[in-house]
Enzyme design. Structure first.
Site, PDB file in Angstrom:
ATOM      1  N   ILE A 172       1.045  -1.339   0.186  1.00 14.00           N
ATOM      2  CA  ILE A 172      -0.091   0.041   0.082  1.00 14.00           C
ATOM      3  C   ILE A 172       0.925   1.068  -0.069  1.00 14.00           C
ATOM      4  O   ILE A 172       2.113   1.333   0.207  1.00 14.00           O
ATOM      5  CB  ILE A 172      -1.083   0.014   1.233  1.00 14.00           C
ATOM      6  CG1 ILE A 172      -0.541  -0.404   2.475  1.00 14.00           C
ATOM      7  CG2 ILE A 172      -2.099  -1.171   0.962  1.00 14.00           C
ATOM      8  CD1 ILE A 172      -0.922  -0.006   3.681  1.00 14.00           C
ATOM      9  N   ASP A 173       0.126   2.400  -0.337  1.00 12.99           N
ATOM     10  CA  ASP A 173       0.990   3.527  -0.573  1.00 12.99           C
ATOM     11  C   ASP A 173       1.685   4.096   0.470  1.00 12.99           C
ATOM     12  O   ASP A 173       1.232   3.960   1.676  1.00 12.99           O
ATOM     13  CB  ASP A 173       0.081   4.602  -1.184  1.00 12.99           C
ATOM     14  CG  ASP A 173       0.400   6.121  -1.025  1.00 12.99           C
ATOM     15  OD1 ASP A 173       1.641   6.174  -1.579  1.00 12.99           O
ATOM     16  OD2 ASP A 173      -0.156   6.823  -0.762  1.00 12.99           O
ATOM     17  N   LYS A 174       2.843   4.881   0.694  1.00  9.06           N
ATOM     18  CA  LYS A 174       3.577   5.534   1.642  1.00  9.06           C
ATOM     19  C   LYS A 174       2.490   6.398   2.514  1.00  9.06           C
ATOM     20  O   LYS A 174       2.546   6.154   3.838  1.00  9.06           O
ATOM     21  CB  LYS A 174       4.312   6.547   1.150  1.00  9.06           C
ATOM     22  CG  LYS A 174       4.944   7.682   2.249  1.00  9.06           C
ATOM     23  CD  LYS A 174       5.919   8.455   1.366  1.00  9.06           C
ATOM     24  CE  LYS A 174       6.570   9.550   2.283  1.00  9.06           C
ATOM     25  NZ  LYS A 174       5.369  10.515   2.650  1.00  9.06           N
TER      26      LYS A 174
END
Length: 367
Positions: A172-174
Site C-alpha cells: 500500500i502507498d506511503k
C-alpha cells in the site's frame, strides 16, 4: 542466479510505487513478467524441465523449482508445463512472475513494526501512514522492507544466500495506512501470490471522499492505466480500449454532507484504484493531493468553512485511506483467516471533527 533474490522485488516503476495505493502484485497480474530465460542450445541432452532449471539456477533447489512449476510460473515456448516436461534443443524456458524484477540491495534496519500476527509461514502487519513500502527513487532506507529484513534476519545483497525469504505479497502507498501480509517462505509466497492472481484475497478499505454520494451502495467499473499526460498519475479509460479492467465496490458508512465515509471492497487491484475511481466519479479522496482532493471540492465559500477545511487538512496531512481488513486462505492450514484493524488516530479524529461539524450545521438549520 538465485530464485530467492526476486522475492523482495515489487512491480511498477518506482516513480509511482511510493505513491501507489491499494496495490497488490496483482496490479500487473493480467500480465506476467519474465525473470529468467533459457534458450536450450543445440546438443542439450533431453532432460526434465525441473532438473534442467535446478542445475542452471544457482542456489535454487529442485523443490523450489517444482513449487514454481506448480504455481504455473514456468513456461516452455510460452506454454505452462508440468515438472516432467522434457526440454530439448530449440526450446525456450522462461521463469515468469506477476511483478517486474528489481535488483536493489536490501539493507536490514532496526525499525519498529506493528505486527498483528506471525507464524512460521506468514506475517501480518499494520503499516503506519508515512512509511514507504519498498526502497527506490529517493527512499533507499527507512522503508518497510528494510524493517522486515531486520525482523526476519535477512540480508538481501547481490551475494545473499540466506534461505529465509520475507516477501511483501502486496503493498500500500506511503501515505495509506493499514494491513499487509508478508510471506516467510517459498510455499507461502507462491500460494499467496496465486490468491492475489485470481483475486480471491479479501480486502476492505475505509476512505473519506468529497461530496455526498447519491447511493448507499455502488460499484465503479472502469479500466485504469497510466495517464499519458502525467506519468505520476493513473486515469480511467471509460471506453475500455486502454488500461486494465478495474472494479471497486463501495458502501456508505456515514454522511456528513460535504464529505462521505465509505467502505471499499476491491474486486481487482490496480495501481491507485480507489483514488482513481472515486476521482473519476467526481468524489476524490479527502486531501488526496495527486488526485484533486487537496482543495475544497464541496461546501461553502465562507472564510470559517475554509478555515475548518484547512484545519482538517492539518489533522490528516495525507489522503484519507486505510486498509482496514484483510482475509486470505492460510497457505499451510488451508483455512480462511481474517484480520481487522482500527482506524488510525488521524482518520478517526477527522471523522469525529466532521461529525461534530455536521451535527452543528444540522442544529443551525433547524433553529
Amino acid at each position: 542466479m538465485d530464485f530467492k533474490e526476486n522475492f523482495f522485488d515489487i512491480e511498477e516503476d518506482f516513480d509511482s510505487a511510493q505513491v501507489g495505493d491499494e496495490v497488490a502484485y496483482e496490479d500487473e497480474q493480467q500480465d506476467m513478467f519474465e525473470h529468467y530465460r533459457f534458450d536450450i542450445a543445440a546438443g542439450q541432452v533431453p532432460m526434465r524441465v525441473d532438473k534442467y532449471l535446478a542445475t542452471h539456477m544457482e542456489y535454487t533447489s529442485r523443490h523450489r523449482i517444482q513449487l514454481a512449476i506448480k504455481a504455473e510460473y514456468i513456461r516452455v515456448n510460452d506454454k505452462i508445463v508440468k515438472a516432467n516436461y522434457v526440454v530439448r534443443p530449440g526450446d525456450v524456458v522462461t521463469f515468469v512472475m506477476p511483478y517486474q524484477r528489481r535488483g536493489l540491495e536490501i539493507l536490514p534496519e532496526a525499525i519498529p513494526l506493528n505486527i498483528v500476527y506471525e507464524d512460521e509461514d506468514v506475517l501480518v502487519l499494520n503499516k503506519e501512514a508515512g512509511m514507504v513500502v519498498h526502497p527506490g527513487h529517493g527512499h533507499f532506507s527507512g522503508t518497510l522492507v528494510n524493517a522486515l529484513a531486520h525482523h526476519l534476519g535477512i540480508s538481501q545483497g547481490p551475494d545473499a544466500q540466506d534461505e529465509r525469504m520475507g516477501v511483501l505479497v502486496h503493498r500500500i502507498d506511503k501515505d495509506t495506512s493499514g494491513l499487509l501480509v508478508v510471506a516467510k517462505n517459498d510455499e507461502a509466497q507462491l500460494n499467496l501470490a496465486k490468491q492475489f492472481f485470481v483475486h480471491s484475497i479479501e480486502r476492505r478499505y475505509v476512505a473519506i471522499v468529497w461530496g455526498n454520494l447519491k447511493d448507499d451502495e455502488g460499484t465503479i467499473i472502469g479500466n485504469i492505466g497510466r495517464d499519458p499526460n502525467d506519468r505520476m498519475r493513473f486515469k480511467v479509460f471509460p471506453e475500455g480500449d486502454h488500461g486494465k479492467h478495474a472494479v471497486t465496490h463501495y458502501k456508505v458508512l456515514e454522511r456528513f454532507g460535504y464529505v462521505t465515509v465509505v467502505e471499499c471492497r476491491l474486486e481487482t487491484g490496480r495501481t491507485h484504484q480507489i483514488r482513481v475511481h472515486f476521482n473519476w466519479i467526481g468524489h476524490p479522496l479527502f486531501n488526496d493531493e495527486r488526485y484533486d482532493g487537496s482543495e475544497i471540492r464541496k461546501g461553502t465559500i465562507y472564510a470559517k468553512y475554509r478555515q475548518f477545511i484547512e484545519n482538517c487538512f492539518k489533522l490528516l496531512p495525507r489522503q484519507a485511506l486505510h486498509a482496514k481488513t484483510l482475509g486470505f486462505v492460510h497457505p499451510r492450514t488451508k483455512e480462511m483467516v481474517r484480520f481487522d484493524s482500527q482506524l488510525p488516530s488521524d482518520m478517526q479524529s477527522l471523522i469525529d471533527k466532521w461529525r461534530k461539524y455536521s451535527e452543528n450545521m444540522s442544529q443551525f438549520l433547524e433553529e
